[in-house]
Each structure stands twice: as structure tokens, then as C-alpha cells.
Design an enzyme around this catalytic site. Structure first.
Site, PDB file in Angstrom:
ATOM      1  N   LEU A 476       0.831  -1.198   0.000  1.00 50.70           N
ATOM      2  CA  LEU A 476       0.000   0.000   0.000  1.00 50.70           C
ATOM      3  C   LEU A 476       0.868   1.251   0.000  1.00 50.70           C
ATOM      4  O   LEU A 476       0.447   2.302  -0.448  1.00 50.70           O
ATOM      5  CB  LEU A 476      -0.904   0.029   1.226  1.00 50.70           C
ATOM      6  CG  LEU A 476      -1.958  -1.071   1.334  1.00 50.70           C
ATOM      7  CD1 LEU A 476      -2.623  -1.029   2.694  1.00 50.70           C
ATOM      8  CD2 LEU A 476      -2.993  -0.913   0.238  1.00 50.70           C
ATOM      9  N   GLY A 477       2.033   1.106   0.554  1.00 49.93           N
ATOM     10  CA  GLY A 477       2.887   2.281   0.618  1.00 49.93           C
ATOM     11  C   GLY A 477       4.188   1.963   1.311  1.00 49.93           C
ATOM     12  O   GLY A 477       4.376   0.877   1.866  1.00 49.93           O
ATOM     13  N   GLN A 478       5.093   2.916   1.228  1.00 51.80           N
ATOM     14  CA  GLN A 478       6.401   2.731   1.846  1.00 51.80           C
ATOM     15  C   GLN A 478       6.669   3.929   2.728  1.00 51.80           C
ATOM     16  O   GLN A 478       6.631   5.056   2.252  1.00 51.80           O
ATOM     17  CB  GLN A 478       7.461   2.617   0.740  1.00 51.80           C
ATOM     18  CG  GLN A 478       8.885   2.512   1.218  1.00 51.80           C
ATOM     19  CD  GLN A 478       9.247   1.108   1.681  1.00 51.80           C
ATOM     20  OE1 GLN A 478       8.891   0.126   1.026  1.00 51.80           O
ATOM     21  NE2 GLN A 478       9.926   1.016   2.806  1.00 51.80           N
ATOM     22  N   ASP A 595       4.433  13.599  13.827  1.00 50.19           N
ATOM     23  CA  ASP A 595       4.651  13.299  12.416  1.00 50.19           C
ATOM     24  C   ASP A 595       3.347  13.341  11.629  1.00 50.19           C
ATOM     25  O   ASP A 595       3.022  12.452  10.873  1.00 50.19           O
ATOM     26  CB  ASP A 595       5.325  11.931  12.266  1.00 50.19           C
ATOM     27  CG  ASP A 595       5.987  11.770  10.897  1.00 50.19           C
ATOM     28  OD1 ASP A 595       6.195  12.794  10.206  1.00 50.19           O
ATOM     29  OD2 ASP A 595       6.275  10.622  10.517  1.00 50.19           O
TER      30      ASP A 595
END
Ligand SMILES: *[C@@H]1O[C@H](CO)[C@@H](O)[C@H](O)[C@H]1NC(C)=O
Ligand SMILES: *[C@@H]1O[C@H](CO)[C@@H](O)[C@H](O)[C@H]1NC(C)=O
Ligand SMILES: *[C@@H]1O[C@H](CO)[C@@H](O)[C@H](O)[C@H]1NC(C)=O
Ligand SMILES: *[C@@H]1O[C@H](CO)[C@@H](O)[C@H](O)[C@H]1NC(C)=O
Ligand SMILES: *[C@@H]1O[C@H](CO)[C@@H](O)[C@H](O)[C@H]1NC(C)=O
Ligand SMILES: *[C@@H]1O[C@H](CO)[C@@H](O)[C@H](O)[C@H]1NC(C)=O
Ligand SMILES: *[C@@H]1O[C@H](CO)[C@@H](O)[C@H](O)[C@H]1NC(C)=O
Ligand SMILES: *[C@@H]1O[C@H](CO)[C@@H](O)[C@H](O)[C@H]1NC(C)=O
Ligand SMILES: *[C@@H]1O[C@H](CO)[C@@H](O)[C@H](O)[C@H]1NC(C)=O
Ligand SMILES: *[C@@H]1O[C@H](CO)[C@@H](O)[C@H](O)[C@H]1NC(C)=O
Ligand SMILES: *[C@@H]1O[C@H](CO)[C@@H](O)[C@H](O)[C@H]1NC(C)=O
Ligand SMILES: *[C@@H]1O[C@H](CO)[C@@H](O)[C@H](O)[C@H]1NC(C)=O
Length: 788
Positions: A476-478, A595
Site C-alpha cells: 500500500l505504501g512505503q 509526524d
């Protein structure tokens, strides 16, 4: 005429009186509805009765009390529908219930019965059929309904489970219900209540004094229950008091609850003095295999240490029936050489529990009970009770209940301690041969493991299977700390698995931080953590899957296929604000996310935002409002200046990130997308330039600029500016931000020039380089840089 009538009445009365005075029924007698037979001590009667809310007639043995209490029913499955029934000794000598047409409704059905028999209701409530020499042919105590009376003998079969009593279908229907009670199994007898053919409750094994699985049970002397063994190996359970005329009995109600009732002479009514099922934990196998039930634990069911829920999805919905399985295989299960067994397998001690079902008796003495179990790979647990001896278990451990107060036995469960400490170890046995207490883990590891226990732990293989071995197509993502994969558990539940890269700088500390922080949080705008996985080098976090991925994918989609309208964007901004407010103020902990950025905002089906990625979050103590860190981690472009430069973070540094995010959502542009602009400006600088030129509408994403909510949008931008003020003091708190957005606060202060209006001409690396040099005392480690 009237005299004759009176005489007849008198005659009938005296006849009735004669009948009620006897405790015996002979072949020359017959009792009709409204007649009774009463035991010599007047405690019991044989009579016709109708249960509450029923007009059907039954013949039964009842307590001779003002409160109708049937303890035995003859024709329970075949009621009479009128009052013309009779009870008699039939021609074949059996005790019989007949209807008005002399049809047989019920019979004691003794095959070789003889003529001239008689039936007597004894003082203990037993109805016996006797032949003419006084030999007992049949007795109601051997054919009980739902009640157990004093001196009734419950035979213990040597070969099979004995079903003895059967519940009524309902309080107004005595026919055979679904619950039954009896004794099982023969080698270590215990009382069992079955629901159909499934166990519903059990007493735990009898130890010659008491049933060790009954909470707070006193010995035989206390409640009069005893298991008597004959010389021929036969055995029976009975209960009795010195004073047999005390009114007391056990009965199995139509809900499967075995209870004891005592007559309260003062109140002239029954009083329940004991029940088998007092809490959910008393229901057989409530927590499934290798689960343990504790009524004082809000979770009710927990897996034994070293075990994890078999079906995390069901488990989290409080359906515990599928139970738990081993998180780490025992040495035995690993099929390694037998000589190595005792190297890594040890026992975990569970103090004072209801021992699981299906114990096997071993003849080992107490000192050898544990070592015998350890050396036999089939043995998964053992326990020792001085009245029973050494008990061992193989297969699943079912129906373990944590006892509070008196009672319970210590249970030792086989566990594998090959790699790492998972908890305190306990030596087995109490004899001289016991293993030394030992563990290899550091105190920190121990604490971490304890924290982990709060939380469902997944097995690596399960996650590998769910994500097709972490296939690239599932990615899905990094992120800075590793990749996120989509997965599907065997039960169909979709999950997102964050697999931390082995080389990731997020060590155990951050990992545990995230796990502990999120597992304590619950808010509709925060992503829900389902569990984690720590196996060897692998560290993973399992979240609920968000079908619409992250905000940055939606917002910065170059094709702008599903560009959200203003209403949706507004909802997203507010949702993020509320999630942040919860973190800062409403949760019991005060948490600085550190974050916040578009890729950390996930979206559900309705595009509701959920804040994720708490790897950097810090929990603040009560009065603390800011902190310094020697490790600045975060994402360039979202970081407040005081944090990026000096490592100072506070709620206000999160507000800064929120402001950047807000401006991104309104403009539809990444804050990093200006790098190649000729203006040499950051998003903040560009926005500020437009503000000063009174051209703010140019900042608004063209796909929403037609919106009739332009005033609203401009207001949001204004608030955004206030959030990104250079000086933390000038930024509003998140709760003020929300009030400003909702127009609760109407007059907004005029913003000053935001921070970072000038794009950093140096590359990010150089920026960091400078920081390092400038703040050499506070070592600043690598900032997570993500190009999105
Ligand atoms: C019935 O009870 C009376 C006392 O109440 C006693 O004298 C008598 O022996 C009893 N009869 C039988 C058959 O037990
Ligand atoms: C009998 O019926 C009444 C009224 O419907 C109800 O309140 C009561 O609980 C019933 N009693 C039993 C034993 O079912
Ligand atoms: C009473 O009525 C019920 C229901 O109609 C029936 O099942 C039962 O056999 C009847 N009993 C007698 C003795 O006729
Ligand atoms: C009586 O017992 C016999 C066998 O012992 C059985 O077949 C029969 O069904 C029984 N009758 C009744 C009415 O219970
Ligand atoms: C039953 O008792 C009666 C009278 O007491 C007697 O005449 C008869 O022989 C007895 N029947 C049997 C089968 O014993
Ligand atoms: C008894 O068993 C039936 C059928 O298996 C089930 O539907 C019911 O829920 C059980 N009752 C309890 C109290 O567990
Ligand atoms: C037995 O219990 C009954 C009922 O409580 C009481 O009346 C009687 O006195 C008791 N007998 C003895 C010997 O204690
Ligand atoms: C069993 O009976 C007790 C006492 O009447 C009651 O508190 C408890 O809730 C009952 N349990 C069930 C499962 O009905
Ligand atoms: C609980 O899970 C089992 C399968 O393990 C399933 O058969 C049952 O229907 C579930 N019960 C509920 C109430 O969801
Ligand atoms: C251990 O050996 C048994 C029998 O050979 C086998 O059935 C089982 O799957 C093996 N277990 C593991 C974990 O390899
Ligand atoms: C090992 O334990 C199992 C289950 O407790 C038992 O049936 C078996 O006899 C034991 N084997 C040995 C060699 O003791
Ligand atoms: C959100 O996800 C659902 C389910 O996957 C999908 O049908 C819908 O089109 C998505 N909406 C957006 C705006 O991406």
C-alpha cells in the site's frame, strides 16, 4: 334430604381423611385428583398438581409446604388434561397413572412385578414400590426428575458418563428439557451439566473432600456432599445432613443452572443457597481452548501466556469459542531431538485456577509429576492435588477459570523458552529435581513483553499468508520505517500490515512506543490497531484496513479522478483536528504525534480521516507542555521550526503540522511541490505572497474554487496561517483552532509572516548537515525524508 347430604359429605370427608393419613398405596386403594399420600413425617406428599401458568395435571412428589414444590414428576411427558386421573397399583403390580378412561398414562414399568405389591412414600421423599415381602421393586430415587434430595445415591458409572437428572422444559412444563446433569468421567469423577450432548458446566474433579473446580466450595463437612466408594469399585455420590428433616435439595432449572434450595422457616419460603453458574466464567469452555476466564478482568477471556487468539477478528468481538493457539511452538512440536527437550521447554504457572477438563491420572509422586510431564511430549500441562495426586493433560486445555478467593489448584502449562523470555519462568515440581529459575531477557524486554500481552499478537506465518508473502502487489505504501501491505485474514477480514524494515532506525523502543500508545487510544479519527507481531527480527503492526488509502493519494492524485469537493475536504480537516484534540487533550494521556502529514491520514469508506502512524508519538506527563529531544525525527516541510532546529516539541508543533496539512488540503498541492517553481517559494511562502497580494483565491484548488463556500474556504486558510506562525506562542491550541474553524470564534487575529516562507535552497541533506553543525551538543539524527 339435607341430613342425608350432610351425612354423605361427612362420609366422603372421613374417607378423604383416611386416605391422606396414610403414606402407603395398596392394590385396594386408589387416589384421585385432590387426594394425596403423605409421608409419615408429613414432609412430602404424592399428589396431583398443575405447574405455574399451566392447567395440565401431573402426578408428582411435592414438599408438603404452602409453596408448591415438585421434586419428582411421574407423567412428566404425558400430562392429563382433566381432573379425572387416578393413581393406583395396576393389575400387574406396577405403580400406574391412569386417565378418566382407565388408559395407562404412566407406569413404573417393572417387568417382573407381582401382585399384592404396595407403594410407600418414605420420610426422605423416596417413593418405593414394594413386593409383599417388603422387597423394593422400584424407587423414585433411582428415576429422578430435576431434583436431588438428601440420601439419594447418584451412581458413578465405571464405563460411561451417567446422566441422572433432567431439567424441565420450562417452569410451567415438566417435560424433559435440554439440560441434564450427572457424573463424568469415572476415573476422576466430576459433576457435569450438559446442554444436549455438550457440556454446559462442570464441577472439576472430586478430591475426596470437594470438587476442586467449584469456587469457594467447602469440604464435604460443610455442604454434606460426599462420594462414597464401595469395595466392589462401585461408587455413588450422595448428600446428607445429620438432621435429615431439614428441607433442602439440589435442582437443575430449565436454564441449565444447578442450584441448591433451602427452606427458610422464618420466611416460609425457599432460598437459593448455592448456584453453579454465578458468572459467565462458569459456563463450560467460555474462553475456548487455551483460554482462561477471569470475571475480574474486563476482557473476561485471555489467552494463556505464549498463546494467541486463533481468530483475532472473532476474539475482538468477544466471541471466544474458537480459543487460542500457541504463539511459539513448544520444543516438542518443533520435532527436534528429544534429548534437547528440556533445554527450552519449561512450565508457566497459573496460580489458583479451575483445572482444565480431561485430566489423566498419573501415579507419579508430587516431586516427579512435572518432570514426567516434561519428558513426555504428549503432556501439555500438569497439576498436583494432594487428594487426587498427579494430573496431566494432553491435547487442548479447556475450561480454565481464574479463581479469586478460596479454591483452585496451581496449573503448570508447557511453554517454549528457546529464544527469549516471554514471562517469568517457574520451576516445575516442588521437589529437589526442579529446574532453576532462569531467563535471558533484559528487564526492558520483559517490560515490553508484558505490555505486548495486552494486545493481540499475530503469528508471522499468518501475516505472510494474509499478504501473499508480502507480495509487491499487496504493498500500500512505503514509509520511513518500512512498508505497509494490504492483507486478508483467513476469516476474510482485511488488514493493513506495517512491516518495519530490519534496517529501520525504529528500534524496539519506537515500536513498543507505537504499540503501547495506540492500543490505549480510541477515537473515530484515529486508526485502530488490531495487534502486533514480534518474531525474531520481524516487527509488525496490524491495523484496520482503510479502503480509500491515505489522504495524499486522494489529494495529490495527478489525474484528479476523485478530487473531493469542499464539503468532504472540510470534513477531513475537522476530523483531523478532532483526532488531534483527542490526542492532546481528551485521551487520558497527553500525546504529541510529531509526524502529522498527508500520508499519515487514512480514509475510511466515507472519507472520514483517521490519524495513523504513532511511531514517533510522545506521551507527556500531567503538567509537562514541551520537551526536548536529541533525536529529531519527523518529516521535512511539516515540522515546526523550533522542532526542526532545536528539537523542541509540544502541542504547538503538532498545530504547525496541522496548519501545513490544512493548506495542502485547500490548495490540493503538496508543500514540496514548489521545488521547481520559479518563485523559489515554499507552499507557505506562496500562500503568504498571495495573502499579501489579496489574491488568496488563487491558492484554492481549482476543482473547488467554483464552490459557493468561498468565504468559508478563505476562513480556513486564515486559520491555517495562524497555525504555521513562526513563534509557537502565536499559534492557537488545537481546541481554539476547532472553534475558529466552526466560526464559534468569529474574530480571527491577523497572522504574521509564517515560518519557512523561503524555500530552503539547500537540499534537505544540507539542511540537516547545517543543523548538526549548529546544534552539535544535541545530536540530531536523520530526519525521515519522504518525497510525498
Ligand atoms: C410414624 O411416625 C410416628 C411419629 O410421628 C411414629 O411413632 C411411627 O412409628 C411412624 N410410623 C412408621 C411406620 O414409621
Ligand atoms: C406465569 O405468568 C405470569 C404472567 O404472564 C408471569 O409473570 C410469571 O412469571 C409466570 N410464571 C411462571 C413460573 O412461568
Ligand atoms: C392432553 O393434551 C395434550 C395436548 O393436546 C396431548 O398431547 C396429551 O396427550 C393429552 N393427554 C391426555 C392424557 O389425553
Ligand atoms: C416398559 O419397559 C420396556 C422394557 O423394559 C419398554 O420396552 C417399554 O417401552 C416400557 N414402557 C413404558 C410405558 O415405559
Ligand atoms: C393377594 O392378597 C390377597 C389377600 O391378602 C390374597 O388372597 C391373594 O392370594 C394375594 N395374591 C397373591 C398373588 O399373592
Ligand atoms: C444450548 O445448546 C443449544 C444448541 O446447541 C444452543 O443454541 C444454546 O445456545 C445453548 N445454550 C447455552 C446456554 O449455551
Ligand atoms: C431438624 O430440623 C428440623 C427443622 O429445622 C427441626 O424442627 C428439628 O428440631 C431438627 N432436629 C434436630 C434433631 O435437630
Ligand atoms: C443461576 O442462578 C443464580 C441465582 O438464582 C443467578 O444469579 C444466575 O444468574 C443464574 N445463572 C444463569 C446462567 O441463569
Ligand atoms: C462465534 O464463532 C464461531 C466460530 O468459531 C461461530 O460458529 C459462531 O457463530 C460465532 N458466534 C457468534 C455469536 O458470532
Ligand atoms: C512433528 O512430527 C509429527 C509426526 O511425524 C508430524 O505430524 C508433525 O506435523 C510434526 N510437527 C512439526 C511442527 O513439524
Ligand atoms: C505420555 O502422556 C500421554 C498423555 O498424558 C499418555 O497417554 C502416555 O501414556 C504418556 N507416555 C508415557 C511414555 O508416559
Ligand atoms: C472509497 O472506497 C470505496 C470502497 O472501496 C469505493 O467504493 C469508493 O469509490 C472510494 N471512494 C473514494 C472517494 O475513493
Amino acid at each position: 334430604m339435607s341430613l342425608l347430604y350432610q351425612f354423605l359429605v361427612l362420609l366422603q370427608f372421613s374417607y378423604l381423611k383416611f386416605c391422606t393419613c396414610t403414606d402407603t398405596l395398596t392394590s385396594t386403594h386408589l387416589i384421585k385428583d385432590h387426594d394425596t399420600i403423605i409421608s409419615n413425617n408429613t414432609n412430602f406428599k404424592l399428589a396431583f398438581f398443575s405447574p405455574a401458568n399451566s392447567t395440565s395435571r401431573y402426578v408428582g412428589i411435592l414438599y408438603n409446604t404452602p409453596v408448591q414444590t415438585a421434586i419428582w414428576v411421574a407423567n412428566r411427558d404425558k400430562p392429563l388434561n382433566d381432573t379425572f386421573g387416578t393413581v393406583a397399583i395396576s393389575e400387574d403390580g406396577n405403580l400406574a397413572v391412569l386417565d378418566g378412561q382407565q388408559q395407562l398414562i404412566w407406569s413404573s414399568n417393572v417387568s417382573n412385578s407381582m401382585a399384592n405389591s404396595s407403594a410407600q412414600l418414605l420420610d426422605n421423599g423416596n417413593l418405593v414400590l414394594l413386593d409383599k415381602s417388603g422387597r423394593t421393586l422400584w424407587q423414585s430415587f433411582e428415576h429422578p426428575s430435576d431434583s436431588v434430595l438428601q440420601n439419594m445415591r447418584i451412581a458413578v458409572s465405571n464405563t460411561h458418563a451417567t446422566s441422572l437428572i433432567t431439567s424441565w422444559k420450562s417452569p410451567s412444563d415438566p417435560s424433559v428439557g435440554i439440560y441434564s446433569g450427572g457424573i463424568n468421567p469415572p476415573n476422576i469423577p466430576q459433576l457435569v451439566v450438559w446442554n444436549g450432548s455438550n457440556p454446559h458446566w462442570r464441577s472439576g474433579p472430586w478430591n475426596r473432600q470437594k470438587f476442586i473446580g467449584i469456587h469457594n466450595m467447602h469440604s464435604v463437612y460443610g455442604i454434606g456432599v460426599d462420594l462414597v466408594r464401595g469395595d466392589d469399585g462401585s461408587a455413588y455420590l450422595t448428600f446428607s445432613y445429620a438432621n435429615a428433616s431439614i428441607r433442602t435439595h439440589f435442582f437443575l432449572d430449565s436454564e441449565g443452572n444447578l442450584s441448591r434450595r433451602d427452606w427458610n422457616y422464618g420466611k416460609e419460603d425457599w432460598e437459593i443457597t448455592w448456584t453453579a453458574i454465578k458468572s459467565e466464567c462458569d459456563v463450560y469452555g467460555k474462553c475456548g481452548a487455551f483460554g482462561s476466564c477471569d470475571i475480574q478482568d474486563s476482557r473476561l477471556c485471555t489467552c494463556l501466556e505464549g498463546f494467541e487468539p486463533k481468530n483475532i477478528h472473532e476474539w475482538s468481538r468477544k466471541n471466544w469459542t474458537s480459543g487460542c493457539e500457541r504463539r511459539t511452538l513448544s520444543q516438542c512440536e518443533r520435532n527436534t531431538s528429544t534429548s534437547n527437550q528440556d533445554k527450552n521447554d519449561r512450565f508457566l504457572k497459573l496460580t489458583a485456577v479451575k483445572v482444565p477438563d480431561f485430566p489423566e491420572l498419573s501415579h507419579a509422586p508430587e516431586s516427579a509429576c512435572g518432570s514426567e510431564c516434561l519428558n513426555n511430549c504428549s503432556c501439555v500441562a500438569y497439576a498436583y492435588d494432594s487428594g487426587i495426586g498427579c494430573m496431566q493433560w494432553s491435547g487442548n486445555l479447556i475450561d480454565i477459570v481464574k479463581f479469586r478467593g478460596s479454591g483452585g489448584v496451581d496449573l503448570y502449562v508447557r511453554a517454549y523458552f528457546g529464544k527469549k523470555i516471554t514471562s517469568d519462568l517457574f520451576s516445575y515440581g516442588r521437589g529437589k529435581n526442579s529446574l532453576e529459575y532462569s531467563h535471558e531477557g533484559s528487564p526492558q524486554e520483559k517490560i515490553n513483553q508484558v505490555k505486548l500481552e495486552e494486545l493481540p499478537v499475530f503469528r508471522f506465518e499468518k501475516l505472510a499468508e494474509a499478504t501473499e508473502n508480502f507480495h509487491a502487489a499487496q504493498k500500500l505504501g512505503q514509509g520511513g520505517f518500512g512498508a505497509v501491505y494490504k492483507g486478508k485474514l483467513s476469516d476474510g477480514q482485511e488488514i493493513a500490515v506495517k512491516r518495519l524494515s530490519r534496517s529501520s532506525r525504529q528500534g524496539m523502543e519506537e515500536f513498543m512506543n507505537e504499540v503501547v500508545v495506540i492500543s490505549k487510544l480510541q477515537h473515530r479519527n484515529l486508526v485502530r490497531l488490531l495487534g502486533c507481531c514480534v518474531e525474531g527480527e520481524e516487527k509488525m503492526l496490524i491495523y484496520e484496513y482503510m479502503p480509500n488509502r491515505s489522504l495524499d493519494a486522494l489529494l495529490f492524485d495527478p489525474l484528479k479522478q476523485q478530487s473531493p469537493d469542499w464539503e468532504k475536504r472540510r470534513n477531513i480537516i475537522e476530523g483531523i483536528g478532532r483526532g488531534l484534540l483527542y490526542l492532546h487533550r481528551d485521551s487520558r494521556l497527553r500525546i504529541i504525534h510529531r509526524d502529522l502529514k498527508a500520508s499519515n491520514i487514512l480514509l475510511d469508506e466515507e472519507l472520514n480521516p483517521k490519524i495513523s502512524d504513532f511511531g514517533l508519538a510522545r506521551i507527556f506527563g500531567g503538567s509537562q507542555d514541551h520537551a526536548n529531544t536529541v533525536r529529531v525525527v519527523g518529516t521535512y516541510g511539516y515540522m515546526a521550526p523550533e522542532y526542526a532546529m532545536e528539537g523542541r516539541f509540544s502541542e504547538k508543533s503538532d498545530v504547525f503540522s496541522f496548519g501545513v496539512l490544512l493548506l495542502e488540503i485547500v490548495s490540493g498541492r503538496r508543500n514540496t511541490s514548489f521545488y521547481h517553481d520559479e518563485h523559489d517559494l515554499s507552499l507557505l511562502g506562496y500562500a503568504w505572497k498571495l495573502w499579501n497580494e489579496d489574491e488568496l483565491v488563487k491558492l484554492v484548488d481549482p476543482s473547488i474554487s467554483e464552490s459557493c463556500s468561498q468565504m468559508d474556504i478563505l476562513r480556513y486558510i486564515h486559520v491555517g496561517f495562524l497555525c504555521v506562525q513562526e513563534v509557537a506562542r502565536d499559534r492557537p491550541t488545537i481546541s481554539t483552532v476547532l472553534s475558529m474553524l466552526s466560526s464559534e470564534i468569529k474574530d480571527l487575529p491577523t497572522p504574521r509572516q509564517p515560518a519557512f516562507t523561503e524555500r530552503q535552497t539547500s537540499s534537505e541533506t544540507m539542511f540537516l548537515q547545517q543543523s548538526r553543525t549548529r546544534y552539535s551538543i544535541n545530536y540530531l539524527s536523520v530526519t525521515t525524508v519522504e518525497g510525498r
